[in-house]
Write a protein that holds these residues in place. Structure first.
Motif, mmCIF file in Angstrom:
data_model
loop_
_atom_site.group_PDB
_atom_site.id
_atom_site.type_symbol
_atom_site.label_atom_id
_atom_site.label_comp_id
_atom_site.label_asym_id
_atom_site.label_seq_id
_atom_site.Cartn_x
_atom_site.Cartn_y
_atom_site.Cartn_z
ATOM 1 N N GLU A 1 6.695 11.393 -7.099
ATOM 2 C CA GLU A 1 7.186 10.952 -5.792
ATOM 3 C C GLU A 1 6.214 9.918 -5.232
ATOM 4 O OE1 GLU A 1 7.456 14.418 -3.316
ATOM 5 O OE2 GLU A 1 5.426 15.081 -3.768
ATOM 6 N N ALA A 2 6.757 8.949 -4.490
ATOM 7 C CA ALA A 2 5.925 7.884 -3.944
ATOM 8 C C ALA A 2 6.583 7.315 -2.690
ATOM 9 C CB ALA A 2 5.708 6.783 -4.972
ATOM 10 N N LEU A 3 5.764 6.645 -1.862
ATOM 11 C CA LEU A 3 6.245 6.142 -0.577
ATOM 12 C C LEU A 3 5.441 4.915 -0.163
ATOM 13 C CD1 LEU A 3 7.966 6.663 2.077
ATOM 14 C CD2 LEU A 3 5.956 7.926 2.919
ATOM 15 N N GLU A 4 6.139 3.816 0.156
ATOM 16 C CA GLU A 4 5.475 2.639 0.705
ATOM 17 C C GLU A 4 5.058 2.921 2.148
ATOM 18 O OE1 GLU A 4 8.693 2.700 -0.528
ATOM 19 O OE2 GLU A 4 9.234 0.677 -1.238
ATOM 20 N N ILE A 5 3.830 2.518 2.507
ATOM 21 C CA ILE A 5 3.395 2.713 3.895
ATOM 22 C C ILE A 5 2.964 1.413 4.566
ATOM 23 C CG2 ILE A 5 2.718 5.115 3.497
ATOM 24 C CD1 ILE A 5 -0.207 4.193 3.487
ATOM 25 N N LEU A 6 2.780 0.345 3.787
ATOM 26 C CA LEU A 6 2.363 -0.924 4.377
ATOM 27 C C LEU A 6 2.718 -2.053 3.414
ATOM 28 C CD1 LEU A 6 -0.838 -1.671 6.366
ATOM 29 C CD2 LEU A 6 -0.386 -3.088 4.363
ATOM 30 N N VAL B 1 0.883 -1.167 0.000
ATOM 31 C CA VAL B 1 0.000 0.000 0.000
ATOM 32 C C VAL B 1 0.921 1.217 0.000
ATOM 33 C CG1 VAL B 1 -1.824 1.266 1.196
ATOM 34 C CG2 VAL B 1 -1.765 -1.240 1.291
ATOM 35 N N TYR B 2 0.673 2.149 -0.898
ATOM 36 C CA TYR B 2 1.588 3.259 -1.073
ATOM 37 C C TYR B 2 0.840 4.578 -1.200
ATOM 38 C CZ TYR B 2 0.158 2.847 -5.954
ATOM 39 O OH TYR B 2 -0.588 2.787 -7.104
ATOM 40 N N LEU B 3 1.581 5.647 -0.998
ATOM 41 C CA LEU B 3 1.121 6.991 -1.325
ATOM 42 C C LEU B 3 1.921 7.464 -2.529
ATOM 43 C CD1 LEU B 3 0.991 8.598 2.235
ATOM 44 C CD2 LEU B 3 -0.911 7.619 0.938
ATOM 45 N N ALA B 4 1.254 8.089 -3.475
ATOM 46 C CA ALA B 4 1.934 8.616 -4.655
ATOM 47 C C ALA B 4 1.398 9.999 -4.960
ATOM 48 C CB ALA B 4 1.734 7.689 -5.849
ATOM 49 N N ASN B 5 2.241 10.821 -5.546
ATOM 50 C CA ASN B 5 1.838 12.170 -5.935
ATOM 51 C C ASN B 5 2.044 12.316 -7.436
ATOM 52 O OD1 ASN B 5 1.148 14.842 -6.054
ATOM 53 N ND2 ASN B 5 2.909 15.604 -4.889
ATOM 54 N N SER B 6 0.942 12.248 -8.165
ATOM 55 C CA SER B 6 1.004 12.420 -9.614
ATOM 56 C C SER B 6 0.210 13.659 -10.023
ATOM 57 C CB SER B 6 0.475 11.178 -10.335
ATOM 58 O OG SER B 6 -0.740 10.747 -9.765
ATOM 59 N N SER B 7 -1.052 13.727 -9.577
ATOM 60 C CA SER B 7 -1.849 14.949 -9.744
ATOM 61 C C SER B 7 -2.223 15.502 -8.377
ATOM 62 C CB SER B 7 -3.120 14.649 -10.541
ATOM 63 O OG SER B 7 -3.893 13.653 -9.896
ATOM 64 N N ASN B 8 -2.142 14.659 -7.388
ATOM 65 C CA ASN B 8 -2.453 14.965 -5.989
ATOM 66 C C ASN B 8 -2.007 13.733 -5.199
ATOM 67 O OD1 ASN B 8 -5.134 14.189 -7.633
ATOM 68 N ND2 ASN B 8 -5.115 13.058 -5.690
ATOM 69 N N VAL B 9 -2.040 13.832 -3.891
ATOM 70 C CA VAL B 9 -1.672 12.666 -3.078
ATOM 71 C C VAL B 9 -2.778 11.626 -3.185
ATOM 72 C CG1 VAL B 9 -1.128 11.815 -0.769
ATOM 73 C CG2 VAL B 9 -0.312 14.063 -1.491
ATOM 74 N N LYS B 10 -2.400 10.393 -3.550
ATOM 75 C CA LYS B 10 -3.362 9.312 -3.682
ATOM 76 C C LYS B 10 -2.809 8.066 -2.991
ATOM 77 C CE LYS B 10 -3.821 6.777 -7.323
ATOM 78 N NZ LYS B 10 -3.203 5.516 -6.852
ATOM 79 N N VAL B 11 -3.728 7.159 -2.667
ATOM 80 C CA VAL B 11 -3.353 5.870 -2.097
ATOM 81 C C VAL B 11 -3.549 4.812 -3.168
ATOM 82 C CG1 VAL B 11 -5.674 5.445 -1.151
ATOM 83 C CG2 VAL B 11 -3.691 4.260 -0.164
#
Length: 264
Positions: free
Chosen positions: A136-141, A107-117
């Motif tokens: 930009e993107a980030l793993e959270i789980l 499960v990740y957060l990514a920013n392409s047009s806005n922050v999304k899960v």
């Protein structure tokens, strides 16, 4: 120089900027080398990515009969929370569903047009982020199966988007976000049964795309409607080709179309 083949999602290489390759049966094209060159596309026929017959494409590169039959197009593909392989329950093909669903998912957060899960198989990091045009993107789980990742995504959709605005992404009308701060905000919303799999030691991944010019008013190209197009390639972002006249071609939405590609 002319190439012919069925369109499938471009293969990517995580470099700075990202390298893109259009793969055909007997050849491939390094798309980055075509920047600032004139490309002409001509529609030839359909080819379903499953049965390979010349039948109109319905969705995801498949003809209508395949789309409603094969496991690769089942509902749990787009809605991971519907996964049932962990319960030993079949939807279309249990062996396939176990192979795909019962493996680590991120499960990740990514920013392409806005922050999304979002959710993706661990083996698809960072490919999934590249395909979405995230800078930009980030793993959270990291969950052991698709179901747990899916219910986490559903819970977090109450706080962040789960879709990318493709026009905003392509116009590069975006701002940087601190995804680590977002992670801390969202952790309390993660379902109890998935909390053991939270990741807190990851840093943001930054992605650079090969774009010389961003479109101001993106116009979508679909080979089912426009069978011939010629334009100067100015960039590639996500799975989109960006042309000088603001035409953009989403390769994923044109999967299953056999085209001739001529480079001038």
């Amino acid at each position: 120089m002319t190439f012919e083949g069925v369109l499938t999602k471009m293969t990517t290489e995580f470099t700075s900027p990202v390298n893109y390759y259009l793969i055909f049966n007997d050849n491939f094209i390094h798309m980055n080398q075509l920047l600032d060159k004139t490309i002409r596309f001509s529609f030839v026929k359909y080819e379903c990515l499953n049965c390979h017959l010349d039948k109109p494409i319905f969705r995801q590169g498949f003809c209508k009969s395949c789309f409603f039959d094969i496991p690769q197009a089942a509902d749990w593909i787009m809605k991971p929370e519907l996964s049932k392989a962990h319960l030993d329950e079949e939807e279309r093909d249990l062996d396939y569903e176990k192979r795909v669903q019962l493996q680590p998912h991120i499960v990740y957060l990514a920013n392409s047009s806005n922050v999304k899960v979002g959710v993706t198989r661990k083996t698809q990091v960072p490919t999934r982020w590249i395909d979405q045009g995230a800078h930009e993107a980030l793993e959270i789980l990291e969950a052991p199966n698709r179901y747990l990742a899916g219910i986490t995504e559903v819970a977090l959709k109450d706080f962040v988007a789960d879709k990318t605005n493709w026009r905003t992404m392509l116009k590069n009308d975006i701002k940087d976000e601190d995804l680590c701060v977002w992670r801390e905000k969202l952790i309390p919303a993660i379902p109890e049964e998935a909390r053991d799999y939270i990741i807190t030691n990851k840093k943001e991944t930054e992605i650079q795309f090969p774009v010389l010019h961003y479109p101001k008013k993106p116009k979508s190209l679909n080979f089912g409607k426009t069978q011939h197009y010629e334009g100067v390639l100015k960039g590639i972002k996500g799975q989109y080709l960006i042309f000088e006249d603001d035409t953009v071609c989403n390769i994923r939405s044109n999967e299953g179309y056999v085209i001739q590609l001529t480079i001038n």
